[in-house]
Design an enzyme around this catalytic site. Structure first.
Site, mmCIF file in Angstrom:
data_model
loop_
_atom_site.group_PDB
_atom_site.id
_atom_site.type_symbol
_atom_site.label_atom_id
_atom_site.label_comp_id
_atom_site.label_asym_id
_atom_site.label_seq_id
_atom_site.Cartn_x
_atom_site.Cartn_y
_atom_site.Cartn_z
ATOM 1 N N GLU A 122 -1.101 -8.228 5.451
ATOM 2 C CA GLU A 122 -0.831 -8.475 6.876
ATOM 3 C C GLU A 122 -2.087 -8.354 7.743
ATOM 4 O O GLU A 122 -2.065 -8.702 8.910
ATOM 5 C CB GLU A 122 0.267 -7.505 7.372
ATOM 6 N N CYS A 166 0.827 -1.210 0.000
ATOM 7 C CA CYS A 166 0.000 0.000 0.000
ATOM 8 C C CYS A 166 0.866 1.268 0.000
ATOM 9 O O CYS A 166 1.481 1.555 -1.014
ATOM 10 C CB CYS A 166 -0.987 -0.065 1.157
ATOM 11 N N HIS A 208 -3.457 -4.873 1.810
ATOM 12 C CA HIS A 208 -2.789 -5.145 3.095
ATOM 13 C C HIS A 208 -2.814 -6.641 3.429
ATOM 14 O O HIS A 208 -3.689 -7.086 4.167
ATOM 15 C CB HIS A 208 -3.523 -4.408 4.225
HETATM 16 N N1 GLN Z 1 -3.564 6.436 0.865
HETATM 17 C C1 GLN Z 1 -2.287 6.129 1.447
HETATM 18 C C2 GLN Z 1 -1.159 6.892 0.765
HETATM 19 O O1 GLN Z 1 -1.367 7.530 -0.206
HETATM 20 C C3 GLN Z 1 -2.017 4.657 1.396
HETATM 21 C C4 GLN Z 1 -3.035 3.918 2.206
HETATM 22 C C5 GLN Z 1 -2.533 2.702 2.888
HETATM 23 O O2 GLN Z 1 -1.325 2.466 3.028
HETATM 24 N N2 GLN Z 1 -3.472 1.941 3.403
HETATM 25 O O3 GLN Z 1 -0.061 6.839 1.225
#
Ligand code: GLN
EC number: 4.3.3.6
Length: 191
Positions: free
Chosen positions: A172, A79, A170
């Site tokens: 995890e 992410c 995610h």
């Molecule tokens: N929206 C976040 C970003 O731009 C990422 C979201 C996340 O890691 N769950 O960094």
């Protein structure tokens, strides 16, 4: 035993520690750049990439992280971590580590779909992996060296370029450790 670090500046750190320990790795929460030296692989967790970048600069992590990458050691960005790895970010002039040849777009699934779960087919990992997406980015475009591992509704949500692994969701946050195990295997092979 492989030694895996989880960058511990911000975000979903503890969940990764648990997942990689369950896969038999020795796991360290990385708070200082010197800690990188002892590691075989590194996880960049989810969270908020702009906040993480601010802390990376504050604690002088940028060069040590790029060095880690240039030693050929495996890195796994989930992410926000995927955003940190990408060479290009839509709407931004500068990237962060810029080690993976892909363009990503932040918060790309739109407001109505702030967070959701989706069953994913991930090449080499699973046919039925539940991806938890939270204000997730996706990969808009990849370079030739990048293998797409998973798509959701036609959008790239997991990819690998040699030593680099990235996903928009995610892994995890579920008890399914198959994706974590895939990274542990990458680290074992690189040693
Ligand atoms: N929206 C976040 C970003 O731009 C990422 C979201 C996340 O890691 N769950 O960094």
């Amino acid at each position: 035993m492989v030694k895996i670090g989880v960058l511990g500046l911000q975000g979903a750190v503890r969940e990764h520690v648990k997942a990689f320990e369950a896969c038999g790795a020795e796991v360290t929460v990385v708070k200082r750049p010197e800690q990188l030296e002892e590691l075989d692989g590194l996880v960049l967790p989810g969270g908020e990439s702009t906040t993480m970048r601010r802390l990376i600069d504050k604690y002088e992590f940028l060069e040590p992280l790029r060095n880690f990458a240039s030693q050929g050691k495996p890195m796994f960005g989930t992410c926000a971590g995927l955003i940190l790895l990408a060479k290009n970010i839509v709407g931004y002039d500068e990237a962060h580590l810029a080690v993976m040849d892909m363009t990503v777009e932040r918060n790309a699934f739109g407001r109505q779909r702030e967070s959701f779960e989706a069953k994913l087919m991930i090449t080499g990992v699973a046919e039925d992996f539940v991806g938890v997406f939270i204000r997730a980015p996706y990969v808009v475009e990849v370079g030739e060296e990048v293998d797409v591992l998973s798509k959701h509704n036609g959008r790239i949500v997991a990819a690998r370029q040699g030593q680099f692994l990235a996903c928009a969701f995610h892994p995890e946050l579920t008890d399914d450790y198959r994706f974590a195990q895939y990274f542990v295997n990458m680290v074992k092979e690189s040693k």
